[in-house]
Write a protein that holds these residues in place. Sequence first.
Motif, PDB file in Angstrom:
ATOM      1  N   ILE A 480       0.855  -1.187   0.079  1.00  0.00           N
ATOM      2  CA  ILE A 480       0.223   0.052   0.076  1.00  0.00           C
ATOM      3  C   ILE A 480       0.840   1.314   0.007  1.00  0.00           C
ATOM      4  O   ILE A 480       1.734   1.290   0.850  1.00  0.00           O
ATOM      5  CB  ILE A 480      -0.717   0.005   1.152  1.00  0.00           C
ATOM      6  CG1 ILE A 480      -1.735  -1.282   1.264  1.00  0.00           C
ATOM      7  CG2 ILE A 480      -1.718   1.217   1.321  1.00  0.00           C
ATOM      8  CD1 ILE A 480      -2.867  -1.207   0.137  1.00  0.00           C
ATOM      9  N   TYR A 481       1.014   1.913  -0.980  1.00  0.00           N
ATOM     10  CA  TYR A 481       1.809   3.032  -1.279  1.00  0.00           C
ATOM     11  C   TYR A 481       1.194   4.410  -0.696  1.00  0.00           C
ATOM     12  O   TYR A 481      -0.148   4.598  -1.032  1.00  0.00           O
ATOM     13  CB  TYR A 481       2.330   3.303  -2.752  1.00  0.00           C
ATOM     14  CG  TYR A 481       3.068   2.412  -3.213  1.00  0.00           C
ATOM     15  CD1 TYR A 481       4.558   2.332  -3.277  1.00  0.00           C
ATOM     16  CD2 TYR A 481       2.744   0.951  -3.806  1.00  0.00           C
ATOM     17  CE1 TYR A 481       5.175   1.533  -3.867  1.00  0.00           C
ATOM     18  CE2 TYR A 481       3.382  -0.079  -4.271  1.00  0.00           C
ATOM     19  CZ  TYR A 481       4.821   0.513  -4.331  1.00  0.00           C
ATOM     20  OH  TYR A 481       5.646  -0.589  -4.684  1.00  0.00           O
ATOM     21  N   THR A 482       1.813   5.053   0.192  1.00  0.00           N
ATOM     22  CA  THR A 482       1.195   6.194   0.800  1.00  0.00           C
ATOM     23  C   THR A 482       2.284   7.251   0.646  1.00  0.00           C
ATOM     24  O   THR A 482       3.435   7.183   0.715  1.00  0.00           O
ATOM     25  CB  THR A 482       0.827   6.049   2.182  1.00  0.00           C
ATOM     26  OG1 THR A 482       1.870   6.017   3.022  1.00  0.00           O
ATOM     27  CG2 THR A 482      -0.298   5.044   2.269  1.00  0.00           C
ATOM     28  N   GLU A 483       2.079   8.675   0.711  1.00  0.00           N
ATOM     29  CA  GLU A 483       2.798   9.721   0.927  1.00  0.00           C
ATOM     30  C   GLU A 483       3.721   9.706   2.183  1.00  0.00           C
ATOM     31  O   GLU A 483       4.980  10.064   2.106  1.00  0.00           O
ATOM     32  CB  GLU A 483       2.080  11.002   1.142  1.00  0.00           C
ATOM     33  CG  GLU A 483       1.090  11.514   2.007  1.00  0.00           C
ATOM     34  CD  GLU A 483       0.030  10.743   2.277  1.00  0.00           C
ATOM     35  OE1 GLU A 483      -0.846  10.715   3.236  1.00  0.00           O
ATOM     36  OE2 GLU A 483      -0.255   9.992   1.268  1.00  0.00           O
ATOM     37  N   ARG A 550      -5.101   3.282   5.112  1.00  0.00           N
ATOM     38  CA  ARG A 550      -5.253   3.236   3.792  1.00  0.00           C
ATOM     39  C   ARG A 550      -5.361   1.590   3.165  1.00  0.00           C
ATOM     40  O   ARG A 550      -4.712   1.065   3.769  1.00  0.00           O
ATOM     41  CB  ARG A 550      -3.935   3.595   3.048  1.00  0.00           C
ATOM     42  CG  ARG A 550      -3.335   4.905   3.322  1.00  0.00           C
ATOM     43  CD  ARG A 550      -4.355   5.987   3.236  1.00  0.00           C
ATOM     44  NE  ARG A 550      -3.877   7.191   3.943  1.00  0.00           N
ATOM     45  CZ  ARG A 550      -2.890   8.006   3.431  1.00  0.00           C
ATOM     46  NH1 ARG A 550      -2.486   7.960   2.238  1.00  0.00           N
ATOM     47  NH2 ARG A 550      -2.543   9.206   4.076  1.00  0.00           N
ATOM     48  N   LYS A 551      -6.498   1.583   2.481  1.00  0.00           N
ATOM     49  CA  LYS A 551      -6.926   0.210   2.146  1.00  0.00           C
ATOM     50  C   LYS A 551      -6.900   0.189   0.640  1.00  0.00           C
ATOM     51  O   LYS A 551      -7.577   1.094  -0.041  1.00  0.00           O
ATOM     52  CB  LYS A 551      -8.055  -0.366   2.763  1.00  0.00           C
ATOM     53  CG  LYS A 551      -7.910  -0.809   4.206  1.00  0.00           C
ATOM     54  CD  LYS A 551      -8.828  -1.416   4.976  1.00  0.00           C
ATOM     55  CE  LYS A 551      -8.728  -1.743   6.390  1.00  0.00           C
ATOM     56  NZ  LYS A 551      -9.971  -2.288   7.053  1.00  0.00           N
ATOM     57  N   LEU A 558      -9.966  -1.049 -10.081  1.00  0.00           N
ATOM     58  CA  LEU A 558     -10.179  -0.943 -11.457  1.00  0.00           C
ATOM     59  C   LEU A 558      -9.900   0.179 -11.976  1.00  0.00           C
ATOM     60  O   LEU A 558      -9.462   0.467 -13.237  1.00  0.00           O
ATOM     61  CB  LEU A 558     -11.673  -1.185 -11.364  1.00  0.00           C
ATOM     62  CG  LEU A 558     -12.557  -1.021 -12.644  1.00  0.00           C
ATOM     63  CD1 LEU A 558     -12.275  -2.337 -13.504  1.00  0.00           C
ATOM     64  CD2 LEU A 558     -14.198  -0.870 -12.432  1.00  0.00           C
ATOM     65  N   GLY A 559      -9.740   1.527 -11.178  1.00  0.00           N
ATOM     66  CA  GLY A 559      -9.244   2.744 -11.745  1.00  0.00           C
ATOM     67  C   GLY A 559      -7.995   2.639 -12.106  1.00  0.00           C
ATOM     68  O   GLY A 559      -7.572   3.109 -13.081  1.00  0.00           O
ATOM     69  N   LEU A 610      -2.825   6.580  -6.324  1.00  0.00           N
ATOM     70  CA  LEU A 610      -3.530   7.701  -6.705  1.00  0.00           C
ATOM     71  C   LEU A 610      -4.937   7.877  -6.043  1.00  0.00           C
ATOM     72  O   LEU A 610      -5.387   9.061  -5.940  1.00  0.00           O
ATOM     73  CB  LEU A 610      -3.532   7.905  -8.209  1.00  0.00           C
ATOM     74  CG  LEU A 610      -2.344   8.133  -9.107  1.00  0.00           C
ATOM     75  CD1 LEU A 610      -2.592   7.641 -10.670  1.00  0.00           C
ATOM     76  CD2 LEU A 610      -1.820   9.344  -8.776  1.00  0.00           C
ATOM     77  N   PHE A 611      -5.534   6.899  -5.720  1.00  0.00           N
ATOM     78  CA  PHE A 611      -6.743   6.813  -4.998  1.00  0.00           C
ATOM     79  C   PHE A 611      -6.743   6.930  -3.660  1.00  0.00           C
ATOM     80  O   PHE A 611      -7.729   7.029  -3.144  1.00  0.00           O
ATOM     81  CB  PHE A 611      -7.758   5.510  -5.585  1.00  0.00           C
ATOM     82  CG  PHE A 611      -7.732   5.763  -7.151  1.00  0.00           C
ATOM     83  CD1 PHE A 611      -8.975   6.002  -7.659  1.00  0.00           C
ATOM     84  CD2 PHE A 611      -6.904   5.004  -8.038  1.00  0.00           C
ATOM     85  CE1 PHE A 611      -9.416   5.971  -8.971  1.00  0.00           C
ATOM     86  CE2 PHE A 611      -7.224   4.834  -9.295  1.00  0.00           C
ATOM     87  CZ  PHE A 611      -8.491   5.432  -9.746  1.00  0.00           C
ATOM     88  N   THR A 612      -5.417   6.600  -3.159  1.00  0.00           N
ATOM     89  CA  THR A 612      -5.389   6.798  -1.650  1.00  0.00           C
ATOM     90  C   THR A 612      -4.436   7.905  -1.174  1.00  0.00           C
ATOM     91  O   THR A 612      -4.233   8.270  -0.018  1.00  0.00           O
ATOM     92  CB  THR A 612      -4.874   5.362  -0.977  1.00  0.00           C
ATOM     93  OG1 THR A 612      -3.520   5.164  -1.755  1.00  0.00           O
ATOM     94  CG2 THR A 612      -5.719   4.285  -1.310  1.00  0.00           C
ATOM     95  N   PHE A 613      -3.797   8.669  -2.272  1.00  0.00           N
ATOM     96  CA  PHE A 613      -2.992   9.819  -1.850  1.00  0.00           C
ATOM     97  C   PHE A 613      -3.641  10.816  -0.997  1.00  0.00           C
ATOM     98  O   PHE A 613      -4.712  11.352  -1.509  1.00  0.00           O
ATOM     99  CB  PHE A 613      -2.254  10.382  -3.199  1.00  0.00           C
ATOM    100  CG  PHE A 613      -1.368  11.486  -2.923  1.00  0.00           C
ATOM    101  CD1 PHE A 613      -0.162  11.037  -2.450  1.00  0.00           C
ATOM    102  CD2 PHE A 613      -1.588  12.768  -3.171  1.00  0.00           C
ATOM    103  CE1 PHE A 613       0.889  12.009  -2.414  1.00  0.00           C
ATOM    104  CE2 PHE A 613      -0.824  13.687  -3.044  1.00  0.00           C
ATOM    105  CZ  PHE A 613       0.684  13.451  -2.624  1.00  0.00           C
TER     106      PHE A 613
END
Length: 718
Positions: A480-483, A550-551, A558-559, A610-613
């Motif tokens: 799970i990539y985060t800032e 973040r999950k 899909l995105g 990009l959806f969890t940033f």
Amino acid sequence: MAILVYPRIPTALFLQNRHGSVQLTSVRCSSSATVKLSNSKATKSTNGAKSTGAAVLWYKNDLRVDDHPGLLAASKHTAVVPLYVFDHRVLRYFNEEMLELLLFAVKDLRKSLKDLGSDLMIRSGRTESVIQDLVKEVRAANIYTQEEVEYDLQLVIEKVKENLEDIKSPKLSLWSTPFYDIKNMMDIPLSYDEFQQLKLSMNSPLSTPKLPHMATDLTWGPIPTLNDLKEFINESPYKSKDSWTSIKNNSAESVMQNARILASNSLTSQTNTNSLIKTKKRLKKSAFITKQGNVIGGGTNDILNALSAYLKYLEGTTRDDWQELHEKLREAETREGASFGALFGPSLHLGIVSRRRVYYETIKYEKERNGGFLSPFGFSSPTITATANHVLSMEWYSLLASRSQLDSTKRYSIRYWKWNGYLIQYVVVGSEGPAILLVHGFGAFLEHYRDNINNIAENGNRVWAITLLGFGRSEKPNLIYTELLWAEFIRDFIVDVVGEPVHLIGNSFGGYFVSIVAGLWPVLVRSVVLLNSAGHYIPEYSSVPPFKERKSTGIAWLGARGIAFYLKLSVRNLVKSCYPTKRDRADEGLLNEMVRASYDPGAVVVLESLFTFDPSIPMNYLLKGFEEKVVIIQGMKDPISESKTKVDLVKRHFKQILIKELDAGHCPHDELPEEVNSIIKEWVVNVENRCEILKQATKDSRMLSKKSLQKEFSGQTS
């Protein structure tokens, strides 16, 4: 989709002699080795081949006897001396849990070698000195060790080579455990998609050879305890400052949590999130042997037993140790397939089991489930898919790293660093002066600073540029990539590789990441340069937002795949639009590498971020106290963000922040490198001068205070 080719034939021994060109400073060292070996004539070994003299088998991150080409080569000699050296340079990045895993693995390796009629020699200190003394004592004809792509380990190998030149007789042979039969590394395509289309045959793992009988007594040395090892590391000349070590031990989330507690004047006792470890009785055959109990460890057979449990997750089990592993699997499955790397990654990093053996056992089990066949449509269970994809991905990035280092067309020498076991690409130019670290934006890589690195270094600076985890030719693990993850990554690079405070320069998302580093760990940062940075400025903002877990979601999954498909078709037009003043700067070299990286295993997982940033922490909060050490270089024709609005806001509310407006787009450093380089070089000189003036003023103030106290004390006593 994974290459579904079943390993068919045993690999030929992959050995090569290489001559390095790295120049190193000579350092005086000594070895504690005490070895005696009688003279030996050429005899027929247990493998049927003839070889004269003893062989030293130098273990590093290959702690096993199974599937070990170096062991097979050494076994053809009249005598084999397996050696492991506790070297500060090899252990400098290990945390306590990794040290525990290492000690368990070394202990098991010694047992395995004893079962083969040999032993494992344990030494500590500088490897080149230990090996030089050992080679003289045993009159070794060959030294065998695993080929490395990590820069620090390559330096150790080069130092060993340099020391052996005085002896002249022994050969240093490097070995690897390749998945594929590749004759010339430069012939492999750089695109993973094209590489898969080659459908290369895959090598089977090697069986354990018999070792020649040791006819003489040797002083093998004891295995240190964990406390001994920690004390040894604390005495390391490469050890970071104690304060910096504690910085690495605290996550970004815990720093933010502490800031929230202080801001609210809460009386709640501080809790270190890293210490919240569940304590329960450990099972007798548990695969989780460390104090924290988060990862799988032990010897090769222990890892293979755990692998069997992992692969057979869907079958269920009555075994307590397998049930425990299945429970840990569910906890570690933060996104589909992430559990394998989380649980088995450290053991693979230490080489307790080879990637090739893991893949072989995985395919073997898959065939057992399917009547001896492999489906062309994918694997039959999520755990089989996760395992195969992980080791195939590791193999690809290892190949890519080797190829990148052999590429003579690069402007600078490519190096690799391992962060949490993942291969990270970086470069450094310059030998003295202020330290500068260049951080690229989303979708880019270190060569986005292609015309900045050398030019800035020529001004008397040392310049590092790094390819962030998940981008370019750095590894793209299933995470799970985060800032906050990327900020911790940059923090660790400063501590482990640069080793001193840096001027941080970040473009786009990279600007937000470096701002987080400056905000959470200001002692690591000299100044901040923001190039069309992501992030917002909110006047009067003074609190820290609550941490959001973040999950991975179905929408993100899909995105990300939709974005990946769109980018592969449109990336050229999108990138060119970011260069409104000089569109020709978005050339084929830059664009082709962006497209190439989009085919790498794990690239789509990175797009999910990009959806969890979450840029919810305003820039002005992160840079509080840094205002006079921040310069914004803003391309005013940026098609991605509203440059004029941002600049006007900063000018109105944050007057101490310097702003340089340029006639450029989203990537001013690459579109107008001469202008940006000039600004950065002048900025660094000014900041360094101000720091020196402040340092001298502080020194003078202390001296004045000291004299005043002495005068006052003298007056009182008289």
